[in-house]
Motif scaffolding. Structure first.
Motif, PDB file in Angstrom:
ATOM      1  N   ASP A   1     -35.841 -45.512 -34.362  1.00 54.33           N
ATOM      2  CA  ASP A   1     -35.916 -46.137 -33.045  1.00 54.33           C
ATOM      3  C   ASP A   1     -35.278 -47.523 -33.155  1.00 54.33           C
ATOM      4  OD1 ASP A   1     -36.505 -47.331 -30.663  1.00 54.33           O
ATOM      5  OD2 ASP A   1     -38.615 -46.736 -30.645  1.00 54.33           O
ATOM      6  N   PRO A   2     -34.167 -47.782 -32.461  1.00 55.21           N
ATOM      7  CA  PRO A   2     -33.484 -49.079 -32.586  1.00 55.21           C
ATOM      8  C   PRO A   2     -34.393 -50.270 -32.315  1.00 55.21           C
ATOM      9  CG  PRO A   2     -32.120 -47.516 -31.392  1.00 55.21           C
ATOM     10  CD  PRO A   2     -33.467 -46.874 -31.551  1.00 55.21           C
ATOM     11  N   SER A   3     -35.372 -50.105 -31.421  1.00 51.28           N
ATOM     12  CA  SER A   3     -36.266 -51.206 -31.101  1.00 51.28           C
ATOM     13  C   SER A   3     -37.186 -51.561 -32.257  1.00 51.28           C
ATOM     14  CB  SER A   3     -37.109 -50.861 -29.867  1.00 51.28           C
ATOM     15  OG  SER A   3     -37.960 -49.757 -30.141  1.00 51.28           O
ATOM     16  N   GLU A   4     -37.348 -50.620 -33.208  1.00 52.84           N
ATOM     17  CA  GLU A   4     -38.234 -50.859 -34.339  1.00 52.84           C
ATOM     18  C   GLU A   4     -37.487 -51.304 -35.579  1.00 52.84           C
ATOM     19  OE1 GLU A   4     -40.467 -47.339 -34.970  1.00 52.84           O
ATOM     20  OE2 GLU A   4     -41.527 -47.452 -33.065  1.00 52.84           O
ATOM     21  N   VAL A   5     -36.169 -51.276 -35.545  1.00 50.17           N
ATOM     22  CA  VAL A   5     -35.361 -51.701 -36.679  1.00 50.17           C
ATOM     23  C   VAL A   5     -35.080 -53.191 -36.544  1.00 50.17           C
ATOM     24  CG1 VAL A   5     -33.201 -51.431 -37.921  1.00 50.17           C
ATOM     25  CG2 VAL A   5     -34.327 -49.427 -36.917  1.00 50.17           C
ATOM     26  N   GLU A   6     -35.666 -53.980 -37.439  1.00 52.08           N
ATOM     27  CA  GLU A   6     -35.550 -55.427 -37.354  1.00 52.08           C
ATOM     28  C   GLU A   6     -34.518 -55.924 -38.358  1.00 52.08           C
ATOM     29  OE1 GLU A   6     -38.592 -59.210 -36.800  1.00 52.08           O
ATOM     30  OE2 GLU A   6     -39.317 -57.190 -37.192  1.00 52.08           O
ATOM     31  N   ALA A   7     -33.652 -56.823 -37.908  1.00 57.04           N
ATOM     32  CA  ALA A   7     -32.577 -57.324 -38.767  1.00 57.04           C
ATOM     33  C   ALA A   7     -33.137 -58.211 -39.872  1.00 57.04           C
ATOM     34  CB  ALA A   7     -31.573 -58.097 -37.926  1.00 57.04           C
ATOM     35  N   ASP A   8     -32.413 -58.270 -40.983  1.00 56.04           N
ATOM     36  CA  ASP A   8     -32.787 -59.167 -42.062  1.00 56.04           C
ATOM     37  C   ASP A   8     -32.587 -60.618 -41.625  1.00 56.04           C
ATOM     38  OD1 ASP A   8     -33.418 -57.043 -43.639  1.00 56.04           O
ATOM     39  OD2 ASP A   8     -31.624 -57.149 -44.889  1.00 56.04           O
ATOM     40  N   GLY A   9     -33.261 -61.517 -42.310  1.00 53.64           N
ATOM     41  CA  GLY A   9     -33.148 -62.938 -41.986  1.00 53.64           C
ATOM     42  C   GLY A   9     -34.481 -63.622 -42.162  1.00 53.64           C
ATOM     43  N   ILE A  10     -34.665 -64.718 -41.450  1.00 52.05           N
ATOM     44  CA  ILE A  10     -35.887 -65.500 -41.580  1.00 52.05           C
ATOM     45  C   ILE A  10     -37.084 -64.715 -41.041  1.00 52.05           C
ATOM     46  CG2 ILE A  10     -35.452 -66.660 -39.372  1.00 52.05           C
ATOM     47  CD1 ILE A  10     -37.010 -68.431 -42.372  1.00 52.05           C
ATOM     48  N   VAL A  11     -38.144 -64.667 -41.808  1.00 50.62           N
ATOM     49  CA  VAL A  11     -39.402 -64.075 -41.357  1.00 50.62           C
ATOM     50  C   VAL A  11     -40.265 -65.147 -40.716  1.00 50.62           C
ATOM     51  CG1 VAL A  11     -41.539 -62.931 -42.070  1.00 50.62           C
ATOM     52  CG2 VAL A  11     -39.358 -62.241 -43.079  1.00 50.62           C
ATOM     53  N   ARG A  12     -40.389 -66.258 -41.452  1.00 52.07           N
ATOM     54  CA  ARG A  12     -41.209 -67.345 -40.922  1.00 52.07           C
ATOM     55  C   ARG A  12     -40.959 -68.631 -41.703  1.00 52.07           C
ATOM     56  NH1 ARG A  12     -47.838 -67.979 -41.128  1.00 52.07           N
ATOM     57  NH2 ARG A  12     -47.828 -70.189 -40.545  1.00 52.07           N
ATOM     58  N   PRO A  13     -40.823 -69.769 -41.003  1.00 52.31           N
ATOM     59  CA  PRO A  13     -40.829 -71.058 -41.699  1.00 52.31           C
ATOM     60  C   PRO A  13     -42.265 -71.578 -41.795  1.00 52.31           C
ATOM     61  CG  PRO A  13     -40.198 -71.383 -39.416  1.00 52.31           C
ATOM     62  CD  PRO A  13     -40.456 -69.910 -39.589  1.00 52.31           C
ATOM     63  N   TYR A  14     -42.578 -72.251 -42.884  1.00 56.52           N
ATOM     64  CA  TYR A  14     -43.901 -72.848 -43.064  1.00 56.52           C
ATOM     65  C   TYR A  14     -43.718 -74.357 -43.110  1.00 56.52           C
ATOM     66  CZ  TYR A  14     -45.316 -68.123 -44.387  1.00 56.52           C
ATOM     67  OH  TYR A  14     -45.556 -66.764 -44.395  1.00 56.52           O
ATOM     68  N   THR A  15     -44.382 -75.063 -42.205  1.00 51.60           N
ATOM     69  CA  THR A  15     -44.165 -76.501 -42.029  1.00 51.60           C
ATOM     70  C   THR A  15     -45.426 -77.296 -42.353  1.00 51.60           C
ATOM     71  OG1 THR A  15     -44.707 -76.278 -39.666  1.00 51.60           O
ATOM     72  CG2 THR A  15     -42.376 -76.118 -40.293  1.00 51.60           C
ATOM     73  N   ASP A  16     -46.109 -76.914 -43.430  1.00 49.99           N
ATOM     74  CA  ASP A  16     -47.371 -77.564 -43.790  1.00 49.99           C
ATOM     75  C   ASP A  16     -47.161 -78.854 -44.579  1.00 49.99           C
ATOM     76  OD1 ASP A  16     -49.119 -75.193 -42.954  1.00 49.99           O
ATOM     77  OD2 ASP A  16     -47.790 -74.277 -44.440  1.00 49.99           O
ATOM     78  N   HIS A  17     -45.947 -79.076 -45.087  1.00 51.58           N
ATOM     79  CA  HIS A  17     -45.684 -80.259 -45.908  1.00 51.58           C
ATOM     80  C   HIS A  17     -45.009 -81.354 -45.096  1.00 51.58           C
ATOM     81  CE1 HIS A  17     -46.769 -78.325 -49.717  1.00 51.58           C
ATOM     82  NE2 HIS A  17     -46.127 -77.250 -49.292  1.00 51.58           N
ATOM     83  N   GLU A  18     -45.197 -82.593 -45.552  1.00 56.72           N
ATOM     84  CA  GLU A  18     -44.574 -83.741 -44.909  1.00 56.72           C
ATOM     85  C   GLU A  18     -43.509 -84.389 -45.776  1.00 56.72           C
ATOM     86  OE1 GLU A  18     -47.699 -86.390 -43.832  1.00 56.72           O
ATOM     87  OE2 GLU A  18     -48.587 -85.023 -42.358  1.00 56.72           O
ATOM     88  N   GLN A  19     -43.457 -84.010 -47.061  1.00 61.57           N
ATOM     89  CA  GLN A  19     -42.457 -84.554 -47.959  1.00 61.57           C
ATOM     90  C   GLN A  19     -41.687 -83.415 -48.624  1.00 61.57           C
ATOM     91  OE1 GLN A  19     -43.713 -87.649 -50.647  1.00 61.57           O
ATOM     92  NE2 GLN A  19     -44.962 -88.694 -49.102  1.00 61.57           N
ATOM     93  N   SER A  20     -40.702 -83.782 -49.438  1.00 59.07           N
ATOM     94  CA  SER A  20     -39.858 -82.789 -50.106  1.00 59.07           C
ATOM     95  C   SER A  20     -40.703 -81.805 -50.905  1.00 59.07           C
ATOM     96  CB  SER A  20     -38.874 -83.489 -51.046  1.00 59.07           C
ATOM     97  OG  SER A  20     -38.006 -84.334 -50.334  1.00 59.07           O
ATOM     98  N   VAL A  21     -40.343 -80.527 -50.799  1.00 58.42           N
ATOM     99  CA  VAL A  21     -41.052 -79.468 -51.515  1.00 58.42           C
ATOM    100  C   VAL A  21     -40.211 -79.092 -52.735  1.00 58.42           C
ATOM    101  CG1 VAL A  21     -42.101 -77.186 -51.360  1.00 58.42           C
ATOM    102  CG2 VAL A  21     -41.996 -78.644 -49.329  1.00 58.42           C
ATOM    103  N   PHE A  22     -40.819 -79.219 -53.922  1.00 57.70           N
ATOM    104  CA  PHE A  22     -40.070 -78.993 -55.159  1.00 57.70           C
ATOM    105  C   PHE A  22     -40.431 -77.686 -55.844  1.00 57.70           C
ATOM    106  CE2 PHE A  22     -39.315 -83.531 -54.695  1.00 57.70           C
ATOM    107  CZ  PHE A  22     -37.973 -83.606 -55.035  1.00 57.70           C
TER     108      PHE A  22
END
Length: 402
Positions: free
Chosen positions: A345-366
Motif C-alpha cells: 500500500d503506497p500510503s504505508e510505505v514511508e521514505a527513508d530519512g529523519i525519524v525524529r530530532p531530539y532537542t534535550d541538550h543546550e550545548q554541543s553533543v559529543f
C-alpha cells in the motif's frame, strides 16, 4: 568463545532481526519518555557498558582541567523511566576518551585517555564493586554516591604530548586486543589478565598515510577480527592488523575532517562516517568510489554517528548544533523493504530519512551511544555534563518488528 556466545545470546534475545528467538520487550507506559542525569561538570566521553547485556548501563567521564574528575556509572530503569548513578569513581585528570571491555567476564575493565594539561596517557582501570551495585536506588537516595578510588592496572606505553592521543579502541571480536590512536600513528596492544595483575605488550604500529595528515577516529570491524577502519583528515582507510597494511582507501570521503566511524553490525563491508562537513555517509567498501547514502544531517559538525546494534535500519547521530537525530535507512540495510510493490500500500510505505530530532541538550553533543542491553534505548552526552536517555519511537519500532 565466551564473548561470542554472549553476543549471540544478546542478538537472539533483544533484536527483531532474523536471528530473533523471542520478540523485544514491550513497555507501554514509558517507552516514549526522556530521562536525564547531570554530571555537574563538563564532559565529552560516554560509552555503553559493553559486557553487560542485562541492564541499560553507561559510563560517562568528566573534563575538568583543574580539580577532581570523575567516572560515573549511569543506569536507566525502563520500568520507572529513571536514570540514576549507583557508582562514581575518582580520576585525577580530565578524560578525553573512554572504552569499555566487550568481554562479559571482564566487564569491570575500562580504558581511559586522560590529560593533566601538559601530557596525555592511556590507562587500564578496574571498576571495583561494579558487580555488586544495586539494581535500583533506595527510596530517598537518588543522588550520586561519594567518589570511590579507581584502581589503575597499567598504562599503554608512556605519556605522550598533549593532543597526540586521539582515541582508544577495544576489539569486539578479540577482546585481548586494543588499538591506541595517535595523531601520526596507530599502535596495537595485546592484553592479558591474571588473577593478580594485567599486562600489555605492543604488537604492531602503522604511520599515518598522509605526510602532514593525522588520524582522527577509528572503529574495529565486528565481522573481521583483524580489520580496523581509520579516518585520516578527510580520508578513510581500512587497515589489516596482521600486516599493518592498508586494504581499502577512500580519498576525500568528506569535504572536512571525519569525526566518527561505525560498521554495520549486520551487513559486512558497510561503513558509516560523519564529519565536520555536517554530513553522515554510508560506504560500501567493495565499491567505495561514491557513498551509497549521503545525508546533510546537522547544522554544524557531526561528532558521532552509529548504527543500532541489532536493527541496522536505524542510525543515530549527534553534533555541535546541540541535537541528537534518529534516522531511517531501510533501503540500504540488511533487511530492505519488500520489492513487491503490487501488494504494498503506497500510503504505508514511508521514505527513508529523519525519524525524529531530539532537542534535550543546550550545548554541543559529543556522544550518542546505544544501550548494550536493549535495542530501543540510547544515551547522549553534551559538554555541560548532561546525560539524556531516550527511546526509539514506538511507531518506528513496530515498523521494524511487524
Amino acid at each position: 568463545h565466551t564473548y561470542i556466545y554472549a553476543r549471540f545470546r544478546t542478538l537472539c534475545s533483544s533484536s527483531g532481526s532474523p536471528l530473533t528467538a523471542r520478540p523485544s520487550r514491550h513497555r507501554l507506559p514509558f517507552e516514549t519518555g526522556t530521562a536525564s542525569y547531570d554530571l555537574k561538570k563538563q564532559a565529552r566521553c560516554i560509552a555503553a557498558l559493553e559486557g553487560d547485556t542485562d541492564r541499560n548501563t553507561f559510563v560517562a567521564a568528566t573534563l575538568v582541567l583543574r580539580g577532581q574528575n570523575e567516572l560515573h556509572v549511569v543506569e536507566f530503569n525502563e520500568d520507572t523511566n529513571e536514570v540514576w548513578c549507583p557508582l562514581v569513581y575518582a580520576l585525577p585528570h580530565e578524560v578525553w576518551g573512554v572504552a569499555c571491555c566487550p568481554a562479559p567476564e571482564h566487564v569491570q575493565l575500562v580504558l581511559a585517555t586522560s590529560s593533566d594539561g601538559a601530557e596525555q596517557r592511556t590507562s587500564l582501570y578496574r571498576m571495583d564493586r561494579l558487580a555488586e551495585r544495586e539494581a535500583a536506588p533506595e527510596a530517598g537516595h537518588r543522588g550520586a554516591p561519594a567518589p570511590a578510588p579507581l584502581a589503575e592496572l597499567l598504562q599503554l606505553g608512556g605519556p605522550c604530548a598533549l593532543g597526540d592521543s586521539v582515541d582508544v579502541l577495544w576489539n569486539p571480536v578479540l577482546p585481548e586486543q586494543v588499538a591506541s590512536l595517535h595523531r601520526g600513528t596507530v599502535r596495537l596492544w595485546s592484553l592479558s589478565h591474571a588473577a593478580a595483575a594485567s599486562s600489555a605488550s605492543e604488537s604492531g604500529a602503522a604511520p599515518s598515510p598522509r605526510e602532514e595528515g593525522s588520524f582522527g577516529c577509528g572503529r574495529w570491524d565486528p565481522h573481521h577480527a583483524h580489520a580496523l577502519a581509520l579516518a585520516c583528515e578527510s580520508d578513510l582507510l581500512t587497515l589489516d592488523t596482521r600486516s599493518m597494511k592498508s586494504a581499502v582507501a577512500v580519498a576525500d570521503a568528506h569535504e572536512q575532517p571525519v569525526r566518527g566511524l561505525d560498521y554495520n553490525p549486520n551487513k559486512p563491508n558497510t561503513l558509516l562516517s560523519s564529519g565536520d562537513d555536517y554530513h553522515v555517509k554510508v560506504w560500501d567498501l567493495r565499491k567505495p568510489l561514491t557513498p551509497v547514502l549521503s545525508l546533510l544531517a546537522h547544522a554544524h559538525w557531526v561528532t558521532s554517528a552509529t548504527y543500532n546494534r541489532f536493527h541496522d535500519q536505524l542510525l543515530l547521530s549527534c553534533g555541535t548544533d546541540s541535537q541528537v537525530k534518529l534516522w531511517r535507512a531501510a533501503a540500504i540495510s540488511s533487511a530492505p523493504p519488500s520489492l513487491d510493490y503490487e501488494e504494498a500500500d503506497p500510503s504505508e510505505v514511508e521514505a527513508d530519512g529523519i525519524v525524529r530530532p531530539y532537542t534535550d541538550h543546550e550545548q554541543s553533543v559529543f556522544g550518542a551511544v546505544w544501550s548494550a542491553a536493549d535495542a530501543w534505548i540510547f544515551a547522549s552526552l553534551s559538554l555541560d555534563g548532561k546525560v539524556v536517555v531516550n527511546h526509539v519511537p514506538p511507531s518506528e519500532k513496530y515498523k521494524i518488528l511487524l
